[in-house]
Design an enzyme around this catalytic site. Structure first.
Site, short mmCIF file in Angstrom:
data_model
loop_
_atom_site.label_atom_id
_atom_site.label_comp_id
_atom_site.label_asym_id
_atom_site.label_seq_id
_atom_site.Cartn_x
_atom_site.Cartn_y
_atom_site.Cartn_z
CE LYS A 275 -0.24 -0.19 7.44
NZ LYS A 275 -1.40 0.65 7.27
CG HIS B 126 6.92 11.51 1.82
ND1 HIS B 126 6.06 12.59 1.94
CD2 HIS B 126 6.14 10.40 1.83
CE1 HIS B 126 4.82 12.14 2.01
NE2 HIS B 126 4.83 10.82 1.94
NE ARG C 124 -5.93 10.45 3.78
CZ ARG C 124 -5.00 9.80 4.45
NH1 ARG C 124 -5.36 8.92 5.37
NH2 ARG C 124 -3.73 10.02 4.23
CD GLN D 215 -0.71 12.60 6.33
OE1 GLN D 215 0.39 12.11 6.58
NE2 GLN D 215 -1.45 12.20 5.32
CG HIS E 201 5.07 7.05 2.68
ND1 HIS E 201 4.32 7.79 1.79
CD2 HIS E 201 5.62 6.05 1.96
CE1 HIS E 201 4.41 7.25 0.60
NE2 HIS E 201 5.20 6.19 0.66
CG ASP F 241 3.26 13.32 5.21
OD1 ASP F 241 3.87 12.32 5.64
OD2 ASP F 241 2.66 13.33 4.11
CB CYS G 183 3.48 10.37 -1.10
SG CYS G 183 2.19 9.81 0.00
C1 TSB Z 1 2.59 9.27 6.48
N1 TSB Z 1 1.38 8.98 2.91
C2 TSB Z 1 1.40 8.69 4.31
C3 TSB Z 1 2.21 9.73 5.06
O1 TSB Z 1 3.41 10.03 4.38
C4 TSB Z 1 -0.04 8.66 4.84
O2 TSB Z 1 -0.86 9.46 4.40
N2 TSB Z 1 -0.30 7.76 5.74
S1 TSB Z 1 -1.75 7.55 6.44
O3 TSB Z 1 -2.75 7.39 5.44
O4 TSB Z 1 -1.60 6.47 7.38
O5 TSB Z 1 -2.11 8.83 7.22
C5 TSB Z 1 -1.22 9.35 8.16
C6 TSB Z 1 -1.88 9.54 9.52
O6 TSB Z 1 -3.00 10.41 9.41
C7 TSB Z 1 -2.47 8.27 10.13
O7 TSB Z 1 -1.49 7.54 10.78
C8 TSB Z 1 -3.49 8.83 11.10
O8 TSB Z 1 -2.90 9.14 12.33
C9 TSB Z 1 -3.91 10.13 10.45
N3 TSB Z 1 -5.26 10.06 9.82
C10 TSB Z 1 -5.63 9.27 8.80
N4 TSB Z 1 -6.91 9.48 8.47
C11 TSB Z 1 -7.37 10.46 9.30
C12 TSB Z 1 -8.62 11.12 9.47
N5 TSB Z 1 -9.65 10.85 8.68
N6 TSB Z 1 -8.73 12.06 10.42
C13 TSB Z 1 -7.68 12.36 11.22
N7 TSB Z 1 -6.48 11.78 11.10
C14 TSB Z 1 -6.32 10.84 10.17
ZN ZN Z 2 3.24 9.57 2.19
#
Ligand code: TSB
Ligand code: ZN
Length: 589
Positions: A412, A328, A306, A324, A458, A326, A277
């Protein structure tokens, strides 16, 4: 699924079985010291300190045997109550029990113990009356578990098991576990060479092998085209940012425990990004915008890092390095509903294309009472939450509300799915955000010439390519639809001596048409090659022999089916191209 909490008898059986396990382990490993042995959703476990000894999967059978022996004695399970002082004296040689006793509530002056034959354990109970009742159990696995779940503490050994009242229930449960094991994407991913891991790369950092990379590429192309048609603009941004970037966004203060630690390079301090983001906020802020330009949709297939607990990482489903799908979306407040509707429609559209049916929508809202967790603007929250509800109702989708689960910055919508093994996970997500654009001082010029702050959505449709691939492997049990399969057609000459030339001709024809095709020209028996083709779950296996060569036809078998179909080669080319182009699901072939 088991539900221990709802079934008291089952819970008691499993709890008593945990004691039986400890008793048997004590017989076989007299040095064993025991931490806790609770009942869990899937049965029970016991955490044990065995000194230098290590219990392996293959040792579970002998422990089970010893448990059966102890149970057969039919000893009564007797409860005693003793004072805290007595308990401290009785367990004085056992640091784990001493730890438990010392941490007990001040008011808990009486401590209960349960004894069965030569084994006594500190326990609140309740238990079944005699060990005789423990007949239908199975030890399932053993793994390491840090004492009190803290990586700084000693690693104990955790043995898992399950116990039932009847043999049929146990058998049924074990069958279900076996089926889940077969469907587990970690097994399928290995069998089909989708991904690997290596200690030298690190935990939760899978490596996508050529087959996996091909699948992922198809997913990328698929969603990229959908998004492009919907007016998304894709960017590439670095997978690091400075600490200051994440201080500006607020992640440094609120998300730090999920981030990798920072690293210094010259004068700059970087972090591996956990989210994209902030980068996209900067992309938006790079130029001036009028209300007429909005919505602006910035998408990226973006790599994030992460910190996930080492016990939580799992195949491709939960990783520490992920990509992702992803985007925005920058909108005016009036556009929230319409844009949200487009996102939900896209989710529904994609799930339909993949034939995904088992999922649930979770709408996470704020807890109105909790003024600390949520930023304080009741009107904004109410309007936004109502808008989201309205859209979901309009689209006729089933959803449940989770009060108090919203993020600090807005409500959300998540899509939850159930993996073969383990609890539910989120795939798609769409999160409303009123704060981040403010933190980055973003704006657009409104109709009346005033400067306004955009709202951000997001959203990630696949979530991550990692998790989505894990899910789709489990949904299809590895039998991917032709458009996604790494190899779409496998050509098997009946006899290399007579049919290789025609097979090569068909190979060239299909490859020329863009089909991912292989020719199995090894000098192996037809039956062997067919079995292998099935094992690799290749959607179409062609069997070419005399008749096919002489009549210029193709005989093919669809993965998992018995019948062989014969058509002209021209017909087959048209057919396979259509199956791929229209992304036909296996069940629709
Ligand atoms: C959608 N900032 C927002 C983005 O713009 C975001 O990061 N959202 S999130 O934290 O929910 O992560 C997005 C998606 O990543 C989650 O819905 C999930 O499907 C996936 N995700 C999250 N953590 C993991 C992980 N550790 N391993 C694999 N996929 C993951
Ligand atoms: Zn985001």
């Amino acid at each position: 699924m088991l539900n221990m909490k709802e079934n008291e008898k089952l819970s008691m059986l499993n709890h008593s079985c945990a004691h039986l396990l400890a008793q048997a382990v004590k017989h076989l490993y007299p040095q064993a010291k025991f931490w806790v042995g609770p009942v869990i959703e899937e049965g029970f476990y016991y955490d044990i300190d065995l000194g230098d000894a290590v219990i392996k999967e293959e040792d579970l059978e002998s422990i089970e045997k010893e448990m059966k022996k102890c149970a057969k004695d039919g000893k009564k399970i007797v409860r005693h109550e003793i004072s805290k002082e007595e308990a401290l004296e009785q367990f004085k040689d056992d640091p784990y029990k001493i730890d438990l006793i010392s941490r007990m509530d001040e008011n808990e002056t009486v401590i209960s113990c349960y004894t069965q034959g030569d084994f006594t354990d500190l326990c609140r109970g309740p238990h079944v009356e005699t060990t005789k009742e423990l007949k239908y159990f199975k030890l399932l696995k053993v793994s390491g578990a840090y004492w009190k779940g803290d990586a700084k503490n000693k690693m104990l050994q955790r043995i898992y098991g399950v116990c039932f009242e009847t043999e049929e229930e146990l058998e049924k449960h074990l069958e279900m576990l076996e089926e889940a094991k077969q469907r587990d994407h970690r097994k399928i991913g290995k069998d089909l060479d989708i991904f690997m891991s290596h200690d030298l790369v690190g935990k939760g950092m899978p490596l996508w092998l050529p087959n996996g990379a091909l699948v992922r590429k198809q997913l990328e192309n698929y969603i990229y085209e959908k998004e492009r048609k919907l007016g998304y603009h894709h960017v590439y941004t670095p997978c690091v940012g400075t600490v200051d970037l994440y201080k500006t966004s607020g992640h440094w203060d609120h998300y730090k425990e999920n981030m990798f630690p920072s690293m210094k390079v010259d004068e700059e301090e970087f972090v591996l990004r956990p989210m994209n983001c902030p980068h996209h906020m900067l992309v938006y802020g790079n130029s001036l915008h009028s209300y007429r330009d909005l919505p602006i949709r910035i998408g990226e297939f973006a790599t994030d890092f992460r910190y996930e607990a080492s016990g939580a990482v799992k195949g491709l489903e939960r990783v520490r390095c992920m990509c992702q799908n992803d985007a925005h979306l920058f909108v005016t407040p009036e556009q929230i509903g319409e844009e949200f509707k487009k996102v939900v429609s896209l989710i529904l559209d994609v799930y339909h294309d993949f034939g995904i049916e088992n999922y649930s929508f979770r709408l996470s809202l704020r807890d109105k009472e909790d003024k600390e967790k949520y930023f304080d603007d009741d009107q904004m929250w109410d309007e936004a939450e109502n808008k989201l509800r309205e859209v979901l109702n309009e689209l006729g989708v089933d959803y449940f509300e989770a009060i108090g689960e919203a993020a600090f910055y807005g409500p959300k919508l998540d899509v939850e799915v159930k993996p073969a093994v383990g609890p539910e996970v989120t795939l798609s997500t769409c999160q409303l955000d009123f704060l981040l654009p403010r933190r980055f001082d973003l704006s657009y010029i409104d109709k009346d010439g005033s400067k306004q702050v955009p709202v951000v959505l997001h959203r990630a449709i696949f979530g991550t390519f990692d998790r989505f691939t894990a899910f789709i492997l489990e949904e299809t049990k590895g039998s991917l639809p032709a458009w996604l399969a790494p190899v779409q057609v496998n050509i098997i000459p009946v006899n290399n001596e007579y049919h290789l030339e025609y097979s090569k001709e068909i190979f060239d024809l299909l490859e020329h048409e863009g089909v991912r095709v292989e020719l199995d020209d090894r000098n192996e028996k037809l039956g062997y090659k067919m079995r292998e083709s099935q094992k690799r779950k290749i959607p179409f296996s062609l069997i070419l022999g005399n008749s096919e060569r002489d009549h210029q036809t193709i005989s093919y078998r669809i993965h998992g089916r018995e019948e062989t179909i014969t058509v002209s080669k021209g017909e087959f080319v048209t057919y396979i191209k259509d199956v791929i182009r229209t992304k036909k699901l296996n069940q629709d072939l």
